[in-house]
Scaffold this motif. Sequence first.
Motif, mmCIF file in Angstrom:
data_model
loop_
_atom_site.group_PDB
_atom_site.id
_atom_site.type_symbol
_atom_site.label_atom_id
_atom_site.label_comp_id
_atom_site.label_asym_id
_atom_site.label_seq_id
_atom_site.Cartn_x
_atom_site.Cartn_y
_atom_site.Cartn_z
ATOM 1 N N LEU A 187 0.649 -1.278 -0.243
ATOM 2 C CA LEU A 187 -0.178 0.387 0.155
ATOM 3 C C LEU A 187 1.211 1.583 -0.093
ATOM 4 O O LEU A 187 0.562 2.341 -0.306
ATOM 5 C CB LEU A 187 -0.769 -0.156 0.977
ATOM 6 N N ASN A 188 1.933 1.226 1.077
ATOM 7 C CA ASN A 188 2.530 2.267 0.572
ATOM 8 C C ASN A 188 3.518 2.743 -0.479
ATOM 9 O O ASN A 188 3.295 3.954 -1.311
ATOM 10 C CB ASN A 188 4.282 2.029 2.064
ATOM 11 N N SER A 241 2.948 5.462 -3.254
ATOM 12 C CA SER A 241 4.117 6.769 -4.249
ATOM 13 C C SER A 241 4.430 6.471 -5.272
ATOM 14 O O SER A 241 4.424 7.011 -6.096
ATOM 15 C CB SER A 241 5.359 5.568 -2.815
ATOM 16 N N ALA A 242 3.413 5.783 -5.849
ATOM 17 C CA ALA A 242 3.574 5.127 -7.028
ATOM 18 C C ALA A 242 2.510 6.907 -8.292
ATOM 19 O O ALA A 242 1.614 7.408 -7.350
ATOM 20 C CB ALA A 242 2.636 4.022 -7.786
ATOM 21 N N TYR A 278 0.906 -2.512 -8.748
ATOM 22 C CA TYR A 278 0.298 -3.183 -7.170
ATOM 23 C C TYR A 278 -0.935 -3.625 -6.804
ATOM 24 O O TYR A 278 -1.337 -4.440 -5.496
ATOM 25 C CB TYR A 278 0.809 -1.681 -6.076
ATOM 26 N N ARG A 279 -1.556 -3.261 -7.741
ATOM 27 C CA ARG A 279 -3.301 -3.937 -7.447
ATOM 28 C C ARG A 279 -3.439 -5.726 -7.087
ATOM 29 O O ARG A 279 -4.264 -5.512 -5.945
ATOM 30 C CB ARG A 279 -4.364 -3.507 -8.535
ATOM 31 N N ARG A 280 -2.543 -5.882 -8.417
ATOM 32 C CA ARG A 280 -3.035 -7.992 -8.151
ATOM 33 C C ARG A 280 -2.408 -8.345 -6.328
ATOM 34 O O ARG A 280 -3.245 -9.151 -6.493
ATOM 35 C CB ARG A 280 -2.165 -8.142 -9.413
ATOM 36 N N VAL A 298 11.696 -2.742 0.629
ATOM 37 C CA VAL A 298 12.801 -2.637 0.699
ATOM 38 C C VAL A 298 12.559 -1.227 1.280
ATOM 39 O O VAL A 298 13.425 -0.881 2.439
ATOM 40 C CB VAL A 298 13.677 -2.410 -0.655
ATOM 41 N N ASP A 299 12.144 -0.706 0.659
ATOM 42 C CA ASP A 299 11.462 1.041 0.967
ATOM 43 C C ASP A 299 10.309 1.264 2.346
ATOM 44 O O ASP A 299 10.987 1.982 3.249
ATOM 45 C CB ASP A 299 10.733 1.427 -0.379
#
Length: 98
Positions: free
Chosen positions: A27-28, A32-33, A40-42, A66-67
Amino acid sequence: MTPPTTDGPPAPTTSREEAWVAHAALLNAARSATDEDLSYRRPIESIERGAALDDEGVALLRDALVDYLGDAPVRDRAPGRALLRRTDDAAGQRSRRA
């Protein structure tokens, strides 16, 4: 324990805590995207269902972890590091198969 009967990737999380961290990290990263980036949805939906991630999902989760772990709450760090190690291992195994 019975071995898996499919050749598909295993579900990335093994505990509720790891699933929580994976979800939070993805989610984070999604926040940021760019608005057009729906990649990231899938993996988020897969984590919510407890389903296995495909190769792209594992790579996205690894990068998101990592982020996320740099500024993660203390409670998320240990399960997040364990999950990151497994995603690294899974990514390494997949690259050796390719």
